[in-house]
Scaffold this active site. Structure first.
Site, PDB file in Angstrom:
ATOM      1  N   HIS A   6      -6.863  -0.622   0.470  1.00 36.30           N
ATOM      2  CA  HIS A   6      -5.494  -0.885   0.947  1.00 36.30           C
ATOM      3  C   HIS A   6      -4.873  -2.025   0.144  1.00 36.30           C
ATOM      4  O   HIS A   6      -5.032  -3.195   0.473  1.00 36.30           O
ATOM      5  CB  HIS A   6      -5.529  -1.239   2.442  1.00 36.30           C
ATOM      6  CG  HIS A   6      -4.172  -1.268   3.077  1.00 36.30           C
ATOM      7  ND1 HIS A   6      -3.950  -0.883   4.369  1.00 36.30           N
ATOM      8  CD2 HIS A   6      -2.958  -1.644   2.597  1.00 36.30           C
ATOM      9  CE1 HIS A   6      -2.669  -1.021   4.670  1.00 36.30           C
ATOM     10  NE2 HIS A   6      -2.043  -1.491   3.601  1.00 36.30           N
ATOM     11  N   ARG A  16       2.928  -2.291  -6.330  1.00 36.05           N
ATOM     12  CA  ARG A  16       4.381  -2.457  -6.530  1.00 36.05           C
ATOM     13  C   ARG A  16       4.979  -1.637  -7.663  1.00 36.05           C
ATOM     14  O   ARG A  16       6.202  -1.583  -7.791  1.00 36.05           O
ATOM     15  CB  ARG A  16       4.739  -3.937  -6.758  1.00 36.05           C
ATOM     16  CG  ARG A  16       4.235  -4.888  -5.685  1.00 36.05           C
ATOM     17  CD  ARG A  16       4.795  -4.570  -4.325  1.00 36.05           C
ATOM     18  NE  ARG A  16       4.490  -5.617  -3.339  1.00 36.05           N
ATOM     19  CZ  ARG A  16       4.485  -5.418  -2.039  1.00 36.05           C
ATOM     20  NH1 ARG A  16       4.730  -4.222  -1.538  1.00 36.05           N
ATOM     21  NH2 ARG A  16       4.216  -6.413  -1.212  1.00 36.05           N
ATOM     22  N   ASN A  26       4.337   2.822  -0.972  1.00 39.52           N
ATOM     23  CA  ASN A  26       5.700   2.300  -0.727  1.00 39.52           C
ATOM     24  C   ASN A  26       6.261   1.583  -1.956  1.00 39.52           C
ATOM     25  O   ASN A  26       6.613   0.416  -1.935  1.00 39.52           O
ATOM     26  CB  ASN A  26       5.741   1.399   0.506  1.00 39.52           C
ATOM     27  CG  ASN A  26       4.762   0.250   0.452  1.00 39.52           C
ATOM     28  OD1 ASN A  26       3.838   0.244  -0.355  1.00 39.52           O
ATOM     29  ND2 ASN A  26       4.960  -0.733   1.301  1.00 39.52           N
ATOM     30  N   HIS A  32      -0.675   3.264   9.612  1.00 41.98           N
ATOM     31  CA  HIS A  32      -0.051   1.967   9.885  1.00 41.98           C
ATOM     32  C   HIS A  32       0.519   2.083  11.292  1.00 41.98           C
ATOM     33  O   HIS A  32       1.401   2.903  11.534  1.00 41.98           O
ATOM     34  CB  HIS A  32       1.049   1.712   8.855  1.00 41.98           C
ATOM     35  CG  HIS A  32       1.909   0.521   9.139  1.00 41.98           C
ATOM     36  ND1 HIS A  32       1.855  -0.627   8.392  1.00 41.98           N
ATOM     37  CD2 HIS A  32       2.852   0.313  10.090  1.00 41.98           C
ATOM     38  CE1 HIS A  32       2.729  -1.503   8.875  1.00 41.98           C
ATOM     39  NE2 HIS A  32       3.355  -0.958   9.906  1.00 41.98           N
ATOM     40  N   HIS A  37      -5.376  -1.962   8.893  1.00 38.39           N
ATOM     41  CA  HIS A  37      -5.220  -3.391   9.248  1.00 38.39           C
ATOM     42  C   HIS A  37      -5.148  -3.694  10.742  1.00 38.39           C
ATOM     43  O   HIS A  37      -4.136  -4.165  11.253  1.00 38.39           O
ATOM     44  CB  HIS A  37      -4.018  -4.012   8.518  1.00 38.39           C
ATOM     45  CG  HIS A  37      -2.754  -3.194   8.470  1.00 38.39           C
ATOM     46  ND1 HIS A  37      -2.188  -2.634   9.582  1.00 38.39           N
ATOM     47  CD2 HIS A  37      -1.949  -2.863   7.434  1.00 38.39           C
ATOM     48  CE1 HIS A  37      -1.093  -1.985   9.230  1.00 38.39           C
ATOM     49  NE2 HIS A  37      -0.930  -2.108   7.934  1.00 38.39           N
ATOM     50  N   ASN A  56       2.443  -8.472   8.214  1.00 41.04           N
ATOM     51  CA  ASN A  56       2.590  -7.417   9.212  1.00 41.04           C
ATOM     52  C   ASN A  56       1.373  -6.505   9.186  1.00 41.04           C
ATOM     53  O   ASN A  56       1.094  -5.904   8.156  1.00 41.04           O
ATOM     54  CB  ASN A  56       3.851  -6.596   8.914  1.00 41.04           C
ATOM     55  CG  ASN A  56       4.166  -5.613  10.023  1.00 41.04           C
ATOM     56  OD1 ASN A  56       3.678  -5.760  11.138  1.00 41.04           O
ATOM     57  ND2 ASN A  56       4.950  -4.601   9.701  1.00 41.04           N
ATOM     58  N   ASP A  79      -5.026  -5.563   2.109  1.00 41.19           N
ATOM     59  CA  ASP A  79      -3.584  -5.320   2.273  1.00 41.19           C
ATOM     60  C   ASP A  79      -2.823  -6.221   1.288  1.00 41.19           C
ATOM     61  O   ASP A  79      -1.762  -6.758   1.607  1.00 41.19           O
ATOM     62  CB  ASP A  79      -3.131  -5.567   3.716  1.00 41.19           C
ATOM     63  CG  ASP A  79      -1.733  -5.012   3.988  1.00 41.19           C
ATOM     64  OD1 ASP A  79      -1.169  -4.351   3.095  1.00 41.19           O
ATOM     65  OD2 ASP A  79      -1.210  -5.259   5.087  1.00 41.19           O
ATOM     66  N   HIS A 136       4.284 -10.800  -3.557  1.00 39.96           N
ATOM     67  CA  HIS A 136       5.741 -10.952  -3.533  1.00 39.96           C
ATOM     68  C   HIS A 136       6.158 -12.021  -4.530  1.00 39.96           C
ATOM     69  O   HIS A 136       5.392 -12.933  -4.836  1.00 39.96           O
ATOM     70  CB  HIS A 136       6.226 -11.357  -2.137  1.00 39.96           C
ATOM     71  CG  HIS A 136       6.190 -10.233  -1.154  1.00 39.96           C
ATOM     72  ND1 HIS A 136       6.987  -9.124  -1.262  1.00 39.96           N
ATOM     73  CD2 HIS A 136       5.438 -10.048  -0.037  1.00 39.96           C
ATOM     74  CE1 HIS A 136       6.732  -8.297  -0.252  1.00 39.96           C
ATOM     75  NE2 HIS A 136       5.789  -8.829   0.505  1.00 39.96           N
TER      76      HIS A 136
END
Lengths: 420, 308
Positions: free
Chosen positions: A56, A60, A90, A175, A228, A274, A301, A305
Site C-alpha cells: 500500500h 503519485r 489515485n 478503504h 489501514h 486518513n 500507506d 506530499h
C-alpha cells in the site's frame, strides 16, 4: 553473488550462515557455503530479511510528480528495504484502465530499482459508479483493485466488484470510510479533537465499512482485504470474522501501532492522515492484532506530499505521511526491541504475508526462491532526518525521532539496488 | 507577567499568567473609567487585525485597545485582501512581518490557524478566535468581569449552557476558570457535548436545574441556526424549551448570580429576553472588560518582548 556470515531471518528463526545467489534466484542457504563468486558481501553483523513488500503506497505518477514519481518513490522504497511495492491508483488520470496501469508498470521497469506492482481502481475514476476494466488492468500487471482514498459508497456496486474480481482471482483492497460520518473531520474524535478544536472522525466511520465489506465477503464467499485498520473496534470485527471462517485479511501502518493522537496537539500538519491516528486503546488493540494474526501485514500507506500541501492550516492540509523510509526502523524499534515480536514475525508481516495476500513472488528466503533480499543492521541507531529521504515527500511527523534498524543493502533479483 | 510572545489560548497559560492578565486588566479598566485613553505604553508599535471571519465587537475592541495604548492599528478584513486571490496564510504573515508590523491579531474559522502562523512570523500573534478551538480574550474578559464582581475566581461555580461542541468561548472559559480554581458545569443537548470534555475539567450536568443550582455565574452560549440545520437538535423552539434559561431556572442560582453571554444573543432561545435586559449593566461591563483585557495582553506581551 554470495552473502557471507549473515544472520538469516527464516520463518522458524534466525540461522547464522551464507546465501548463494545465481541468476535472480537463491540457490543455496547454508551455515557455510564455500564457492568462488565475483560478488561477495560480507554481512558480518547484518541480518538478512526477505525483501520487504509494501502492498500500500502512493507513488503519485502520473499526474502528481511534484509530490513523488516512480523514480523517486522507487529510490525511497529500496532505501527503506523494500523490493516490491504496490501502488494505489489515485493518480491523475486515475489508474482505472489498461493504459495507465501499463504505463505505471513500464515506468517501474525502466527505473528498475524495486518491483512496481500497480493496483487498479475498482470503479472508473474512483467515482463509485461503474466498474473499471478489471480484467484488462490485470492483463497489464494490476495485482489487486482498490478505490483507495475513498470507499465505494454504493454497497451493491461494491458487492459486484468483489464478485467480479474474484473471477480473476483479484482481491478488493477496501478503504473503509463512511463519508457522511466523517463530515469534514480531520483527526480522531476524542479528547484530543476536543482539546484542539479540530473536527473529529469517529471510529464508527471506519468500522461500519469494515463490517459491510466483511458481510459482503461472507455472503459471496470471496476474499476481501481491509486497508489501514486504525481502530480497536475494527480489529475486533476482523478477529471475529476470521474466527467465523470469513476470508478477510487486514493491514495496519506504523503510525497506528506506534503512536497515539497526542501528537496532533501542536497542530503539526504532518500528523494529518486518513484514517486518523487514534488513541491508546486502538494502538494496543492493533499491537495485539498483529501478534495474534488478526492483522496480517504492516504497510506504510506511503503518502508523499509537497511542502505546499502541508504548510497550511490543519483543515486545509493534505492527508498523508511519507513513511516508506522509516517503516522498517519502526518495526525494529517498536515491535522487536520492545520484545513484542521476533524478527521472523516482522518478516512475516512485512514480506511473507503481503506476498501471500496478493500472490506475489518473494516473501521468504528459501532455496529456489527469488533473490529479493534486504540486509540490515538492527542495532544501528539514527535520527530521522526527512532531508535525507529519497522520497520527494518530506512529510513525516517523526523527524528527530531516534530509531533503531538501518537498511544496509537492498537486493532485487540478485542485483544490489541500494547500499548504505 | 507573561512568558510568551504570542497569546494563542488559555490551555497553554499558567494560572500565574492568567492572574497577571486579570490584575493588569483591572488597572486598565480603572484608567478607562477615569477617561485615560491616551496611554503611551505601545508608542511606536503597530498592530494588524487580520480577520478571516466577521466580527464587530471583538475587532473594534482590539482596535480601540491598540489605539488607547498609543500604537497604530491596521485592519485587514480577509475578504477584501489578497487572501481572496489565493494567498496562503504563511505568505500573508511573512508580508506583514516584512512591513515591520509588531502584532497580528487574528480571527480564523480553522482551529490552530494562529498557532500555525505564530511559527512562521516574528510578530506576536494574538488569537481572536480560531474555529472551535479557543477564544482566549473573550474568556479573559468574562473572568475579568467575574473577578471584579466577586473579588476572586477561586471557588466560583460557573454554569455554561448551550452549544459546547462548537464553542471556543466555552473551552477557553473552561481552561481559564479551572486554572484559577472555579467549578465549571456544562449542560447541552447530547449532540453538542464534545467527547472527553469532562477529562478537561468540566462537570457535565444531567439537567438545567443541576447546572444552575447555586451557581454564581450562568453563561448562555449562542446557538447557531446551522447547527439545527445540521441535525444537532430538531428546532429552536425545542431547544429553548429544554435547554434555554428562563427566569424560573435562573432563580435556582445564587441571589447575586450573574448572567453572561458572549453575544450576539438569540433572544428567547438561549436566554429569555427579560433576563437579558435585567443584566444589561453586566453585559455592557463585559464590553468594557474586553477593551481592558486586550490592553493588558498587548501591554504584557510588549513587556515580555522588552525583556528578551
Amino acid at each position: 553473488m554470495l552473502i557471507k556470515n549473515a544472520k538469516i531471518v527464516l520463518p522458524e528463526g534466525v540461522l547464522d550462515g551464507d546465501i548463494l545467489i545465481q541468476d535472480k534466484k537463491i540457490v543455496k542457504i547454508a551455515e557455510e557455503i564455500s564457492v568462488q563468486d565475483d560478488t561477495v558481501i560480507d554481512a558480518t553483523g547484518l541480518y538478512a530479511f526477505p525483501g520487504l513488500i509494501d502492498m500500500h503506497v502512493h507513488l503519485r505518477e502520473p499526474g502528481f510528480e511534484y509530490k513523488e514519481d516512480i523514480e523517486s518513490g522507487s529510490k525511497a522504497a529500496v532505501h527503506g528495504g523494500f523490493t516490491q511495492v504496490c501502488c494505489m491508483p489515485n493518480t491523475s488520470p486515475i489508474a482505472d484502465n489498461k493504459a495507465v496501469v501499463g504505463y505505471i508498470r513500464r515506468r517501474g521497469e525502466e527505473v528498475n530499482l524495486c518491483k512496481i506492482r500497480p493496483i487498479g481502481a475498482i470503479t472508473k475514476g474512483e467515482k463509485g459508479e461503474q466498474l473499471a476494466d478489471i480484467g484488462e488492468m490485470q492483463a497489464e500487471g494490476a495485482v489487486a483493485i482498490s478505490d483507495d482514498g475513498v470507499s465505494v459508497a454504493n454497497t451493491r456496486l461494491m458487492r459486484l466488484a468483489m464478485e467480479y474480481a474474484s473471477g480473476f482471482n483479484l482481491k478488493c483492497l477496501c478503504h473503509c470510510e463512511d463519508k457522511s460520518l466523517v463530515d469534514g473531520g480531520v483527526v480522531n474524535e476524542g479528547l484530543n479533537s476536543t482539546l484542539t478544536g479540530l473536527k473529529g472522525i469517529p471510529r464508527a466511520a471506519e468500522d461500519i465499512f469494515i463490517a459491510r465489506d466483511i458481510c459482503l465477503a461472507q455472503s459471496l464467499n470471496v476474499p476481501v482485504h481491509i486497508c489501514h485498520v486504525s481502530t480497536y473496534s475494527g480489529v475486533q470485527l476482523i478477529r471475529n470474522a476470521k474466527a467465523s471462517g470469513i476470508q478477510v485479511t487486514a493491514e495496519t501502518c506504523p503510525h497506528y501501532y506506534a503512536f497515539t493522537d497526542d501528537i496532533i496537539r501542536d497542530f503539526s500538519t504532518n500528523t494529518k492522515v486518513n484514517p486518523p491516528i487514534r488513541e491508546e486503546q486502538d494502538k494496543q488493540a492493533l499491537l495485539e492484532g498483529l501478534k495474534d494474526g488478526t492483522i496480517d501485514c504492516i504497510v506504510t500507506d506511503h503518502a508523499p506530499h509537497h511542502e505546499n500541501d502541508k504548510n497550511v492550516e490543519y483543515d486545509l492540509a493534505a492527508f498523508g505521511i511519507s513513511g516508506i523510509e522509516t517503516s522498517f526502523s519502526f518495526a525494529i524499534t517498536y515491535l522487536y526491541r520492545t520484545g513484542f515480536m521476533t524478527l521472523s514475525e516482522i518478516a512475516q508481516k512485512m514480506s511473507t504475508n503481503p506476498a501471500k495476500i496478493l500472490n506475489l513472488e518473494g516473501g521468504e528466503l528459501k532455496e529456489g526462491g527469488v533473490a529479493d533480499i534486504m540486509l540490515a543492521d538492527i542495532d544501528k541507531q539514527y535520527t530521522v532526518d526527512p532531508d535525507k529521504f529519497y522520497s520527494k515527500g518530506k512529510n513525516t511527523p517523526f523527524a528527530g525521532y531516534s530509531l533503531y534498524g538501518s537498511v544496509e543493502y537492498t537486493i532485487v533479483d540478485g542485483q544490489i539496488k541500494y547500499q548504505a | 507577567m507573561l512568558h510568551r510572545k504570542d497569546l494563542l489560548g488559555l490551555y497553554d497559560l499558567t494560572a500565574e499568567e492568567i492572574q497577571s492578565i486579570l490584575t493588569t486588566a483591572a488597572q486598565m479598566k480603572d484608567k478607562l473609567r477615569s477617561g485615560e485613553k491616551n496611554l503611551s505604553f505601545l508608542k511606536g508599535k503597530t498592530a494588524t487585525t487580520l480577520f478571516y471571519e466577521n466580527s464587530t465587537r471583538t475587532r473594534v475592541s482590539f482596535e480601540l485597545a491598540v489605539k488607547y495604548l498609543g500604537a497604530t492599528c491596521i485592519n485587514i478584513a480577509a475578504g477584501t485582501s489578497s487572501v481572496k486571490k489565493g494567498e496562503t496564510l504563511v505568505d500573508t504573515g511573512e508580508t506583514l512581518d516584512a512591513m515591520k508590523n509588531d502584532f497580528i491579531i487574528m480571527r480564523h474559522p480553522m482551529a490552530g490557524a494562529p498557532h500555525f502562523l505564530s511559527k512562521h512570523v516574528t510578530a506576536s500573534v494574538i488569537n481572536g478566535g480560531d474555529g472551535r478551538n479557543e477564544h482566549p480574550t473573550q474568556a479573559l474578559l468574562d473572568m475579568c468581569t467575574m473577578a471584579e464582581k466577586f473579588g476572586k475566581i477561586e471557588g466560583l461555580k460557573v454554569a455554561i449552557l448551550g452549544d459546547i461542541s462548537n464553542s471556543r468561548v466555552a473551552k477557553s472559559n473552561l481552561f481559564g476558570l479551572r486554572k484559577l480554581g472555579a467549578e465549571v458545569r456544562m449542560y447541552a443537548p447530547q449532540t453538542l457535548i464534545p467527547k472527553g470534555i469532562e477529562k478537561l475539567g468540566a462537570k457535565l450536568c444531567k439537567s438545567r436545574e443541576e447546572a444552575v443550582e447555586g451557581a454564581d455565574v450562568v453563561m448562555g452560549l449562542r446557538i447557531q441556526l446551522e447547527r439545527q440545520q445540521a441535525g444537532s437538535f430538531p428546532s429552536l423552539d425545542e431547544y429553548a424549551h429544554f435547554y434555554g434559561v428562563n427566569r424560573k431556572i435562573f432563580s435556582l442560582a445564587k441571589p447575586n448570580a450573574l448572567i453572561m453571554h458572549p453575544g450576539p444573543v438569540n433572544r428567547g432561545v438561549e436566554l429569555t429576553g427579560s433576563l437579558i435586559d435585567d443584566q444589561s449593566s453586566v453585559i455592557l461591563d463585559q464590553v468594557l472588560s474586553g477593551v481592558a483585557v486586550r490592553m493588558a495582553i498587548l501591554y504584557l506581551i510588549t513587556q515580555y518582548r522588552n525583556r528578551v
